[in-house]
Scaffold this motif. Structure first.
Motif, PDB file in Angstrom:
ATOM      1  N   GLN A  92       6.501   4.605   4.410  1.00  0.00           N
ATOM      2  CA  GLN A  92       5.887   4.882   5.711  1.00  0.00           C
ATOM      3  C   GLN A  92       4.391   4.589   5.649  1.00  0.00           C
ATOM      4  N   ILE A  93       3.929   3.831   6.615  1.00  0.00           N
ATOM      5  CA  ILE A  93       2.516   3.467   6.689  1.00  0.00           C
ATOM      6  C   ILE A  93       1.969   3.902   8.046  1.00  0.00           C
ATOM      7  N   ASP A  94       1.099   4.891   8.038  1.00  0.00           N
ATOM      8  CA  ASP A  94       0.427   5.338   9.257  1.00  0.00           C
ATOM      9  C   ASP A  94      -0.881   4.576   9.356  1.00  0.00           C
ATOM     10  N   VAL A  95      -0.946   3.660  10.296  1.00  0.00           N
ATOM     11  CA  VAL A  95      -2.098   2.764  10.364  1.00  0.00           C
ATOM     12  C   VAL A  95      -3.389   3.506  10.709  1.00  0.00           C
ATOM     13  N   LEU A  96      -3.282   4.735  11.225  1.00  0.00           N
ATOM     14  CA  LEU A  96      -4.483   5.496  11.568  1.00  0.00           C
ATOM     15  C   LEU A  96      -5.123   6.159  10.361  1.00  0.00           C
ATOM     16  N   THR A  97      -4.363   6.314   9.285  1.00  0.00           N
ATOM     17  CA  THR A  97      -4.869   7.055   8.130  1.00  0.00           C
ATOM     18  C   THR A  97      -5.189   6.162   6.934  1.00  0.00           C
ATOM     19  N   CYS A  98      -5.182   4.848   7.125  1.00  0.00           N
ATOM     20  CA  CYS A  98      -5.484   3.952   6.004  1.00  0.00           C
ATOM     21  C   CYS A  98      -6.554   2.946   6.407  1.00  0.00           C
ATOM     22  N   GLN A  99      -7.166   2.357   5.409  1.00  0.00           N
ATOM     23  CA  GLN A  99      -8.160   1.323   5.651  1.00  0.00           C
ATOM     24  C   GLN A  99      -7.454   0.072   6.168  1.00  0.00           C
ATOM     25  N   LEU A 100      -7.720  -0.296   7.410  1.00  0.00           N
ATOM     26  CA  LEU A 100      -6.981  -1.388   8.029  1.00  0.00           C
ATOM     27  C   LEU A 100      -7.215  -2.726   7.341  1.00  0.00           C
ATOM     28  N   LEU A 148      13.301   0.394   3.817  1.00  0.00           N
ATOM     29  CA  LEU A 148      12.897   0.518   5.221  1.00  0.00           C
ATOM     30  C   LEU A 148      11.388   0.768   5.272  1.00  0.00           C
ATOM     31  N   ILE A 149      10.646  -0.199   5.809  1.00  0.00           N
ATOM     32  CA  ILE A 149       9.194  -0.081   5.939  1.00  0.00           C
ATOM     33  C   ILE A 149       8.875   0.321   7.371  1.00  0.00           C
ATOM     34  N   ILE A 150       8.134   1.419   7.543  1.00  0.00           N
ATOM     35  CA  ILE A 150       7.859   1.977   8.875  1.00  0.00           C
ATOM     36  C   ILE A 150       6.362   1.933   9.144  1.00  0.00           C
ATOM     37  N   TYR A 151       5.979   1.314  10.250  1.00  0.00           N
ATOM     38  CA  TYR A 151       4.583   1.299  10.703  1.00  0.00           C
ATOM     39  C   TYR A 151       4.473   2.209  11.927  1.00  0.00           C
ATOM     40  N   ASP A 152       3.664   3.255  11.812  1.00  0.00           N
ATOM     41  CA  ASP A 152       3.503   4.201  12.917  1.00  0.00           C
ATOM     42  C   ASP A 152       2.178   3.955  13.633  1.00  0.00           C
ATOM     43  N   ASP A 153       2.184   4.180  14.958  1.00  0.00           N
ATOM     44  CA  ASP A 153       0.983   4.055  15.794  1.00  0.00           C
ATOM     45  C   ASP A 153       0.393   2.646  15.771  1.00  0.00           C
ATOM     46  N   PHE A 171       9.763  -4.537 -13.250  1.00  0.00           N
ATOM     47  CA  PHE A 171       8.326  -4.807 -13.367  1.00  0.00           C
ATOM     48  C   PHE A 171       8.053  -6.224 -12.868  1.00  0.00           C
ATOM     49  N   SER A 172       7.418  -6.281 -11.692  1.00  0.00           N
ATOM     50  CA  SER A 172       7.213  -7.559 -11.019  1.00  0.00           C
ATOM     51  C   SER A 172       5.762  -8.006 -11.141  1.00  0.00           C
ATOM     52  N   LYS A 173       5.598  -9.279 -11.441  1.00  0.00           N
ATOM     53  CA  LYS A 173       4.250  -9.847 -11.494  1.00  0.00           C
ATOM     54  C   LYS A 173       3.763 -10.242 -10.105  1.00  0.00           C
ATOM     55  N   TYR A 174       4.701 -10.328  -9.154  1.00  0.00           N
ATOM     56  CA  TYR A 174       4.365 -10.858  -7.839  1.00  0.00           C
ATOM     57  C   TYR A 174       3.635  -9.847  -6.950  1.00  0.00           C
ATOM     58  N   SER A 175       3.922  -8.557  -7.100  1.00  0.00           N
ATOM     59  CA  SER A 175       3.265  -7.570  -6.247  1.00  0.00           C
ATOM     60  C   SER A 175       1.760  -7.542  -6.505  1.00  0.00           C
ATOM     61  N   LYS A 176       1.365  -7.522  -7.775  1.00  0.00           N
ATOM     62  CA  LYS A 176      -0.063  -7.555  -8.094  1.00  0.00           C
ATOM     63  C   LYS A 176      -0.691  -8.885  -7.686  1.00  0.00           C
ATOM     64  N   GLN A 177       0.065  -9.947  -7.867  1.00  0.00           N
ATOM     65  CA  GLN A 177      -0.416 -11.271  -7.487  1.00  0.00           C
ATOM     66  C   GLN A 177      -0.675 -11.348  -5.985  1.00  0.00           C
ATOM     67  N   GLU A 189      -7.339  -3.140   4.283  1.00  0.00           N
ATOM     68  CA  GLU A 189      -6.641  -3.116   2.996  1.00  0.00           C
ATOM     69  C   GLU A 189      -5.183  -2.711   3.165  1.00  0.00           C
ATOM     70  N   ILE A 190      -4.636  -2.867   4.361  1.00  0.00           N
ATOM     71  CA  ILE A 190      -3.289  -2.386   4.623  1.00  0.00           C
ATOM     72  C   ILE A 190      -2.255  -3.155   3.812  1.00  0.00           C
ATOM     73  N   GLU A 191      -2.507  -4.448   3.568  1.00  0.00           N
ATOM     74  CA  GLU A 191      -1.555  -5.220   2.770  1.00  0.00           C
ATOM     75  C   GLU A 191      -1.583  -4.781   1.308  1.00  0.00           C
ATOM     76  N   ILE A 192      -2.772  -4.357   0.824  1.00  0.00           N
ATOM     77  CA  ILE A 192      -2.870  -3.853  -0.544  1.00  0.00           C
ATOM     78  C   ILE A 192      -2.078  -2.557  -0.678  1.00  0.00           C
ATOM     79  N   LEU A 193      -2.162  -1.699   0.350  1.00  0.00           N
ATOM     80  CA  LEU A 193      -1.389  -0.455   0.361  1.00  0.00           C
ATOM     81  C   LEU A 193       0.108  -0.741   0.353  1.00  0.00           C
ATOM     82  N   LEU A 194       0.542  -1.687   1.178  1.00  0.00           N
ATOM     83  CA  LEU A 194       1.961  -2.010   1.272  1.00  0.00           C
ATOM     84  C   LEU A 194       2.507  -2.507  -0.061  1.00  0.00           C
ATOM     85  N   PHE A 195       1.828  -3.479  -0.665  1.00  0.00           N
ATOM     86  CA  PHE A 195       2.334  -4.032  -1.921  1.00  0.00           C
ATOM     87  C   PHE A 195       2.184  -3.052  -3.076  1.00  0.00           C
TER      88      PHE A 195
END
Length: 340
Positions: free
Chosen positions: A109-117, A188-193, A138-144, A119-125
């Motif tokens: 769950q990602i509340d867009v009001l409570t995170c640095q917009l 399931l990835i959820i974007y609120d607000d 252990f994936s090398k692609y997420s950090k990449q 850097e939202i992709e950094i939060l997701l990955f």
């Protein structure tokens, strides 16, 4: 227990003949304490799993919940469209507590009001990377991807995602999606607000990344109020082809649903005193003052709006009634209750 029973057998089931040394007594005390903790934990877990009465949905929301579950089974991307305070977040909470959903999905769950917009992709990955590690992947692609996307503009991101899948960002996305297939459940990835993000570029970036991730393994759920995104309507239809509007709930149903939850039966009001206000306006309502000095005509215009507003109204009304008692100490009359 078996050990003590064997000692009792040796002692001919006589407590007076039972001899226990200090180590044995300590062992019994420790085992008793451990079982007490285990029983307490089990009872607490069972209590949490029980659905409290105030957690029940309105009949309309039960219908909406079934619709959302049906969509999730069939499409990778869904938008829930409703005004602020109409219960989008509460509905999703019930969705995630559903046993079948818990068995099939793990949620992010990602509340867009409570995170640095920015850097939202950094939060997701980062969340996807944690999920992979919990599943011993252990994936090398997420950090990449965190490093690549954090420094890219939207234009370059869109270009990289559209080019050959064996190059750059697109290749990293495909590699990450292959790693995520090793997770035991669907994601399931959820974007609120989403509608509260005023920067169009940020919304574009969220949509572009989510569109690339969505598929059989990863489902995306957006929560928003389309009335605040009029300029992005074509954009929404492009990235969220399946949009579900919540069923309207009548004022009467909202009051009936909240009455017991808020303890309104403890007030001096009757349920009908409130539900009759559903008519939106009360014209030339004559109220006789308690002093019987005169009568006055009152015209009241009412706009209830949404579930949240009605909840606040009932809560505030209950607080007022607890503070403002009838001066004579007698119960409020019917006219006084209606006026209150």
């Amino acid at each position: 227990v078996v050990y003590v029973a064997m000692k009792m057998m040796v002692a001919d089931w006589c407590w007076n003949k039972l001899q226990l040394d200090r180590v044995e007594i300590l062992l019994i005390v420790v085992l008793f304490f451990e079982w007490t903790v285990v029983i307490w934990y089990i009872r607490k877990k069972l209590k949490l799993e029980q659905k409290p009465e105030e957690y029940l949905l309105f009949q309309e929301r039960e219908y909406d919940l079934k619709r959302v579950k049906n969509y999730l089974c069939r499409v990778p991307m869904l938008g829930i469209d409703a005004a602020w305070g109409d219960g989008k977040t509460f509905l999703v909470k019930r969705l995630l507590d559903d046993q079948n959903i818990r068995e099939q999905y793990v949620s992010i769950q990602i509340d867009v009001l409570t995170c640095q917009l920015d850097e939202i992709e950094i939060l997701l990955f980062g969340e996807l990377d944690k999920l992979l590690k919990r599943n011993r992947v252990f994936s090398k692609y997420s950090k990449q991807l965190k490093k690549m996307l954090g420094s890219q503009s939207l234009l370059k991101l869109t270009w990289d995602l559209s080019v050959d899948e064996h190059r750059g960002t697109s290749a990293a996305f495909e590699g990450l999606k292959e790693d995520l297939k090793k997770v035991s459940k669907k994601i399931l990835i959820i974007y609120d607000d989403l509608d509260r993000v005023t920067d169009r570029a940020v919304v574009d970036k969220i949509m572009a990344i989510s569109d690339k991730l969505a598929g059989d393994k990863i489902h995306i759920l957006y929560l928003y109020d389309s009335s605040h995104m009029e300029e992005e309507r074509d954009f929404l239809e492009k990235y969220i082809p399946y949009q579900l509007k919540l069923t309207p709930v009548s004022f009467r149903d909202v009051v009936q649903g909240l009455w017991k939850e808020l303890g309104m039966q403890e007030s001096e009001l009757e349920l009908e005193d409130i539900t009759k206000l559903e008519t939106q306006s009360l014209i030339n309502w004559s109220i006789k003052k308690k002093t019987e000095m005169d009568q006055m005509g009152v015209t009241i215009s009412i706009s209830w709006g949404n579930v949240r507003r009605v909840r606040i109204f009932l809560t505030e009304l209950k607080i007022f009634l607890q503070n403002e008692r009838n001066e004579s100490g007698e119960p409020f009359t019917t006219e006084e209750r209606q006026l209150l």
